[in-house]
Motif scaffolding. Structure first.
Motif, mmCIF file in Angstrom:
data_model
loop_
_atom_site.group_PDB
_atom_site.id
_atom_site.type_symbol
_atom_site.label_atom_id
_atom_site.label_comp_id
_atom_site.label_asym_id
_atom_site.label_seq_id
_atom_site.Cartn_x
_atom_site.Cartn_y
_atom_site.Cartn_z
ATOM 1 N N MET A 197 44.129 5.160 59.499
ATOM 2 C CA MET A 197 43.599 6.137 60.458
ATOM 3 C C MET A 197 43.643 5.588 61.877
ATOM 4 O O MET A 197 43.368 4.425 62.099
ATOM 5 N N LYS A 198 44.041 6.441 62.843
ATOM 6 C CA LYS A 198 44.079 5.983 64.228
ATOM 7 C C LYS A 198 42.990 6.642 65.073
ATOM 8 O O LYS A 198 42.877 6.409 66.269
ATOM 9 N N PHE A 199 42.213 7.504 64.446
ATOM 10 C CA PHE A 199 41.013 8.089 65.069
ATOM 11 C C PHE A 199 41.319 8.994 66.259
ATOM 12 O O PHE A 199 40.453 9.263 67.070
ATOM 13 N N VAL A 200 42.560 9.402 66.405
ATOM 14 C CA VAL A 200 42.885 10.350 67.475
ATOM 15 C C VAL A 200 43.604 11.565 66.878
ATOM 16 O O VAL A 200 43.051 12.655 66.804
ATOM 17 N N ASP A 201 44.831 11.333 66.383
ATOM 18 C CA ASP A 201 45.655 12.449 65.900
ATOM 19 C C ASP A 201 44.958 13.236 64.795
ATOM 20 O O ASP A 201 45.081 14.457 64.722
ATOM 21 N N GLU A 202 44.225 12.497 63.927
ATOM 22 C CA GLU A 202 43.550 13.179 62.821
ATOM 23 C C GLU A 202 42.587 14.238 63.325
ATOM 24 O O GLU A 202 42.314 15.225 62.644
ATOM 25 N N PHE A 203 42.056 14.004 64.534
ATOM 26 C CA PHE A 203 41.055 14.919 65.076
ATOM 27 C C PHE A 203 41.682 15.957 66.016
ATOM 28 O O PHE A 203 40.995 16.574 66.809
ATOM 29 N N ARG A 204 43.028 16.076 65.916
ATOM 30 C CA ARG A 204 43.714 17.088 66.718
ATOM 31 C C ARG A 204 44.563 18.005 65.837
ATOM 32 O O ARG A 204 45.508 18.616 66.307
ATOM 33 N N ASP A 205 44.247 18.051 64.552
ATOM 34 C CA ASP A 205 45.065 18.792 63.598
ATOM 35 C C ASP A 205 44.984 20.302 63.858
ATOM 36 O O ASP A 205 43.915 20.899 63.772
ATOM 37 N N PRO A 206 46.130 20.919 64.211
ATOM 38 C CA PRO A 206 46.111 22.342 64.579
ATOM 39 C C PRO A 206 45.625 23.259 63.451
ATOM 40 O O PRO A 206 44.865 24.188 63.702
ATOM 41 N N ALA A 207 46.039 22.970 62.218
ATOM 42 C CA ALA A 207 45.659 23.858 61.112
ATOM 43 C C ALA A 207 44.149 23.823 60.907
ATOM 44 O O ALA A 207 43.497 24.864 60.752
ATOM 45 N N ALA A 208 43.579 22.618 60.924
ATOM 46 C CA ALA A 208 42.129 22.491 60.755
ATOM 47 C C ALA A 208 41.406 23.197 61.902
ATOM 48 O O ALA A 208 40.363 23.836 61.704
ATOM 49 N N ALA A 209 41.965 23.101 63.118
ATOM 50 C CA ALA A 209 41.343 23.751 64.269
ATOM 51 C C ALA A 209 41.332 25.260 64.090
ATOM 52 O O ALA A 209 40.324 25.921 64.328
ATOM 53 N N ARG A 210 42.457 25.817 63.622
ATOM 54 C CA ARG A 210 42.524 27.273 63.441
ATOM 55 C C ARG A 210 41.511 27.731 62.413
ATOM 56 O O ARG A 210 40.830 28.737 62.598
#
Lengths: 377, 90, 365
Positions: free
Chosen positions: A1-14
Motif C-alpha cells: 500500500m502507498k496510502f495515496v492511490d488507494e484513496f483516489r479510486d474512482p469506482a469507490a468514489a462513485r
C-alpha cells in the motif's frame, strides 16, 4: 500500500457519492471543513461538483497562512530588512501582503529572504552563516509547531547564538469555538482537521458535540477520505447520534502525539490573546516562545514595531474564514482581489478558500459537470 | 492544514539525533523522526511527513479498515457502478 | 444553499461571468519594482511584456507574441526569428548545463514556430573571476548541442562585468530558421474537437534544477529533459499535416501554455489528469514540496493541437522518436467555456487550471 492511490479510486468514489446522495435525500446540510488542506483537496479534485446539491461544504479558518494579520506580516518585513539578517520562511508566506507589500517585495528591495522546507533547514542556515543573524518565520497550527519546538531544542543543544524564531503558531480549538459562537452561521457538522489531530488527538474536539450539539469527524486528505467523512457525518445525523469520530485512523490516534505535546509544553506558552486576520482577537489562541527559550525569541531579541494594522476595508476574509459567505460572494473577489493582486490572505495561500475557489473551482456547475462526465479522449 | 505526505523509512541515518531517510516515490530526504522517538521506528515503516518531520506512523491495518469501510458504505451501488463503468468504456 | 438553491447558483454563475470578463482584460502592470514573478512566465510576465515592451515596440509581428516572429522576405520565403536569455542557477545540473539550454531553447522556439532552425548567435555576459575551464566546458556543451540540432553558431558577443554585477554567467542566443513553403500554423486555425498532444513527460527540468540548488536537501534521480525538439516537430508535421498550433512548454509549464492557447484561440481546453505523463520521481518531489507538476518548467517538451482524425498518427510519430516515448493525447479543444483550461480529475471531478502566478514555491500548506 502507498496510502495515496488507494484513496483516489474512482469506482469507490462513485459508489460513495451515490450512497451520500441517498442519505442526503431532499434535505440540505452545511458542513464546515475546518482545515485549509481539506479545502485544497476538495477543489483540486473537483469534489464539490460531484456531491449532491443538498450538501454544501463551507470553508473554515484552518489555513495558517490566511489567518496571519497584516501587522505581523509588517513585523516580518521589518525583521527581514534589518542589517545582517537572513530571513527564512516557508514558501507560502512569501506572497502574503502586509500594509506595504509582501516578503517577495522586501526581497526585491534587497532583503535576504530565503525559503526553507523545514525549520531545521533554517537553523542550518544559521550554523552556516555565523556572521549573520537568521530569523525563522514560524507559522502554522499544532501540526507545524512541534517542528519549531524541536528546532529550538536543537539550537540550544548546538549553542547557536545567531538564530531566532518569529513565532506565529496558532492553536486550532479557539477558532472552532469562535465559529460555533458566531450567531450568523448554521452548520450541520464539521470535517475535523486531520494533520493537527496527529498532534492533539481527537479528545480536544469533544466540546463540539457535547456543548454545541454538532457532530465532528476527523478527516484524511485524499478524495475518498473527504467523501467517507461526509458519509459518516450524514450517518450520525440519520442515526440520531452526535459525537467525535475519526475517519483518519491510519495516522490519528485518540491521544495524539505525546512526545510532540511534551515538546510544545517545554518550549512554548499560550499568549493571552492573538489577532487573527478577519476574526479579530481570540484569547489563548496562539503560542509564544516561552521564557526558557527567550534568547531564541525574535520578539524578545528585536524591538519590532508591532503596530496593529486594520484589515483592508473592502476585504471580507473574516466572513469567508468563518464560512458566513462563499468566496465569490465577497465584494472584491475576482476583480480587485485575485491571486496576482491579493487583498486578503484567503487569496494568497493555495489552501485559502478564495485562492482554491479562484484557481480550481471557478467554473459553472454545468460546465464542471460537462468536463467531469465527458468520456475522455 | 498542513501538507502531509506518506513516505517510507529507508534508513535510520542518525539514531542519536533522530534522523531518518524517507522515500516518496523514490525521492529521498533526511527528515527528523524526533516526534516519534518513543515509537520504535524501523526501516520499512511508513510515516506522515510534514515540513521535514515525521508526524505519525501510518498504520497499514487501520488504512485497510478505512478502505473496507469505504467499500461497505458504497456497497449497495457497486453492481450498478460496474454496469455504468463498462458502458462508459464501450 | 438554504432557501432557493437555484437562485444561489444563478447568482454564482453571474458572478463567474463577471470574473471571466474581468479576467479576459489585458493584464495590468501595477508593480513599481521588478520581482522574480515578472520573469516566471505567468501573469506577471505577461503584464510586464504588454505594458513595457509591446507598448514601446508595437508592430504586427511582435503583437503575435509567439515564441518566434515569422517574417516574410521580398522573395516570399518565410523566416522564423527568435531570441532567449539563459540565467539558470546552478549553471550545471543533472542532464545538462546552461550551454545546452542556450542552444535548445532557441532551437525549440524556432521549431515550434514551424521553422527548420539554421543559424544562431550567442552573447555572453561573464562575471569577473569566472573560471575559463568552466567556460570552455559550457561552450563545448553549446557546440555539441548545436551539432545535434543541426544549427551553426555564426556570430556572437562577449561582455565581462565586475565581480558581483552578474551571477557567474548569462548567455543570450538568437536564431533564424526557414519555414518550408506551404506550412502554416496559428491559433486562428484551432477548432473545437481538436486534440491536444504533449510530446513527453512533465516537469523534469524544473525539478532537476530546483533540487540541484541543493538547499532543499532532496535526493532524486531527476534529470533535466533539455533537448532539441526539431526532429520530433518534423515527424509530427509529416504524420499530422493538419497540425494547427505548437508551443514549447518551458517556464510556467503545461498549465501556462494551455492557457495561452485558450486565450489566443478563444477556445476552451479540457485536459485529462489521467493522461498527463509525469515520471514517478518528479511526482514524488512535487508532492514533497507541494508543487503542481503542471506548472513546472520543461526544456524539451512541446504541445501541439492537431485535428482529431490525425491525433493517433501524431502520437505514433512522436513515439517513434527516442525522446517521444511518453507522448500522448492529453486533452481536447472545446468551444465553451472559452478562454479557460479545465482538468478532468481521475474520478470524474473537474477543476480549473489557471495561469501560474509567480514562481512555484515550496509550500507547507
Amino acid at each position: 500500500m502507498k496510502f495515496v492511490d488507494e484513496f483516489r479510486d474512482p469506482a469507490a468514489a462513485r459508489a460513495l457519492v451515490k450512497s451520500i446522495t441517498r442519505l442526503t435525500g431532499d434535505d440540505e446540510f452545511k458542513f464546515m471543513e475546518v482545515c485549509g488542506g481539506h479545502t485544497h483537496t476538495i477543489y483540486r479534485h473537483g469534489i464539490e461538483h460531484i456531491l449532491p446539491p443538498g450538501i454544501e461544504l463551507v470553508h473554515g479558518p484552518g489555513c495558517p497562512v490566511c489567518v496571519i494579520p497584516m501587522g505581523r506580516v509588517d513585523d516580518a518585513m521589518w525583521l527581514a530588512e534589518q542589517p545582517g539578517v537572513i530571513f527564512t520562511t516557508f514558501g507560502d508566506m512569501m506572497r502574503v501582503p502586509g500594509s506595504s507589500g509582501s516578503l517577495l517585495d522586501a526581497k526585491a528591495r534587497g532583503a535576504d529572504v530565503r525559503f526553507v522546507y523545514s525549520p531545521l533547514d533554517s537553523l542550518k542556515v544559521a550554523v552556516d552563516n555565523p556572521d549573520k543573524h537568521v530569523v525563522f518565520f514560524a507559522v502554522g497550527f499544532e501540526t507545524t509547531a512541534p517542528s519549531t519546538a524541536v528546532t529550538l531544542v536543537r539550537a540550544r543543544q548546538l549553542g547557536v547564538t545567531n538564530f531566532t524564531v518569529f513565532c506565529n503558531h496558532v492553536t486550532i480549538v479557539p477558532p472552532i469555538k469562535a465559529i460555533l459562537e458566531s450567531p450568523d452561521l448554521r452548520l450541520s457538522g464539521f470535517l475535523g482537521p486531520g494533520h493537527v489531530s496527529t498532534v492533539v488527538g481527537t479528545r480536544p474536539y469533544r466540546f463540539v458535540p457535547e456543548v454545541y450539539g454538532k457532530p465532528l469527524v476527523v478527516a484524511g486528505f485524499e478524495p475518498l477520505d473527504i467523501l467517507a467523512t461526509v458519509h459518516m457525518l450524514l450517518q450520525q445525523i440519520r442515526d440520531g447520534r452526535c459525537e467525535v469520530e475519526n475517519q483518519y485512523g491510519r495516522v490519528v490516534r485518540e491521544e495524539g502525539n505525546l512526545a510532540a505535546l511534551k515538546l510544545l509544553a517545554e518550549t512554548f506558552e499560550l499568549r493571552p490573546h492573538f489577532e487573527w486576520r478577519g476574526l479579530g482577537f481570540i484569547s489563548q489562541s496562539a503560542l509564544k516562545v516561552n521564557r526558557n527559550y527567550a534568547e531564541f525569541d525574535a520578539e524578545e531579541v528585536f524591538s519590532m514595531p508591532g503596530v496593529r494594522v486594520a484589515d483592508p476595508k473592502a476585504c471580507q476574509c473574516g466572513e469567508v474564514l468563518k464560512g458566513v459567505i462563499k468566496p465569490w460572494e465577497c465584494k472584491v473577489f475576482g476583480t480587485a482581489c485575485t491571486p496576482e493582486t491579493p487583498i486578503g490572505t484567503c487569496m494568497v495561500s493555495p489552501e485559502g478558500a478564495c485562492a482554491a475557489y479562484y484557481n480550481f473551482g471557478r467554473m459553472h456547475r454545468e460546465a464542471a459537470q460537462m468536463v467531469g462526465e465527458s468520456a475522455g479522449v | 492544514m498542513c501538507l502531509g505526505i506518506p513516505g517510507q523509512v529507508v534508513a535510520i541515518t542518525d539514531a542519536e539525533q533522530h534522523l531518518a531517510k524517507v522515500a516518496v516515490n523514490g525521492v529521498q530526504r533526511v527528515i527528523s523522526v524526533r516526534l516519534l522517538a518513543e515509537q520504535n521506528l524501523l526501516e520499512g515503516d511508513w510515516v506522515l511527513v510534514h515540513v521535514g518531520f515525521a508526524m505519525a506512523k501510518i498504520d497499514e491495518r487501520e488504512a485497510q479498515l478505512t478502505l473496507d469501510q469505504v467499500k461497505k458504505m458504497g456497497e449497495d451501488y457497486l453492481n450498478e457502478i460496474d454496469a455504468f463503468n463498462s458502458s462508459q468504456i464501450a | 444553499m438554504t432557501g432557493e438553491p437555484t437562485t444561489h447558483a444563478d447568482r454564482e454563475d453571474r458572478m463567474l461571468l463577471k470574473i471571466e470578463q474581468f479576467r479576459k482584460r489585458r493584464p495590468r502592470l501595477i508593480d513599481e519594482h521588478i520581482t522574480l514573478a515578472h520573469g516566471a512566465g505567468g501573469k506577471s510576465s505577461a503584464a510586464l511584456v504588454d505594458a513595457v515592451f509591446v507598448e514601446a515596440f508595437r508592430n504586427p509581428e511582435l503583437e503575435q507574441l509567439g515564441d518566434g516572429a515569422v517574417l516574410t522576405l521580398p522573395s516570399q520565403e518565410r523566416l522564423a526569428f527568435s531570441t532567449d536569455s539563459f540565467v539558470v542557477q546552478p549553471l550545471e545540473f543533472p542532464g545538462g548545463t546552461i550551454g545546452h539550454l542556450a542552444v535548445h531553447g532557441t532551437v525549440n522556439d524556432l521549431a515550434v514556430s514551424g521553422a527548420r532552425p539554421q543559424w544562431l548567435s550567442a552573447a555572453f555576459v561573464i562575471e569577473e573571476g569566472f573560471s575559463i575551464a568552466r567556460l570552455k566546458a559550457i561552450v563545448a556543451d553549446m557546440r555539441s548541442a548545436a551539432d545535434t540540432a543541426g544549427v551553426q553558431i555564426v556570430t556572437g558577443d562577449t561582455k565581462v562585468v565586475s565581480r558581483g554585477a552578474a551571477d557567474g554567467l548569462y548567455i543570450s542566443t538568437a536564431g533564424v530558421g526557414v519555414i518550408p513553403a506551404g506550412r502554416r500554423l496559428g491559433a486562428d486555425l484551432v477548432r473545437a474537437g481538436d486534440r491536444v498532444v504533449l510530446s513527453g513527460s512533465l516537469g523534469a527540468h524544473g525539478m532537476a534544477v530546483m533540487l540541484a540548488r541543493g538547499d532543499l536537501a532532496i535526493e532524486a534521480d531527476i534529470v533535466s529533459d533539455t533537448a532539441p525538439v526539431h526532429e520530433m516537430v518534423e515527424a509530427l508535421l509529416a504524420a499530422a499535416p493538419g497540425t494547427r498550433w505548437m508551443r514549447d512548454a518551458t517556464r510556467g509549464g503545461l498549465g501556462t501554455v494551455c492557457n495561452e492557447l485558450a486565450q489566443t484561440a478563444d477556445v476552451g481546453v479540457i485536459l485529462d489528469e489521467r493522461l498527463l505523463p509525469v515520471e514517478p520521481q518528479v511526482l514524488g518531489a512535487c508532492d514533497m514540496l507541494g508543487i503542481d507538476p503542471i506548472y513546472v518548467a520543461n526544456e524539451g517538451k512541446f504541445v501541439a493541437v492537431v485535428p482529431p482524425e490525425e491525433a493517433e498518427a501524431a502520437v505514433a510519430a512522436l513515439r517513434s522518436h527516442p525522446l517521444g516515448d511518453q507522448a500522448a493525447v492529453i486533452g481536447e479543444v472545446v468551444a465553451t467555456p472559452s478562454g479557460m483550461v479545465a482538468l478532468r480529475t481521475p474520478f470524474g471531478g473537474s477543476r480549473i487550471v489557471d495561469m501560474l502566478v509567480g514562481d512555484p514555491l515550496p509550500r507547507i500548506c
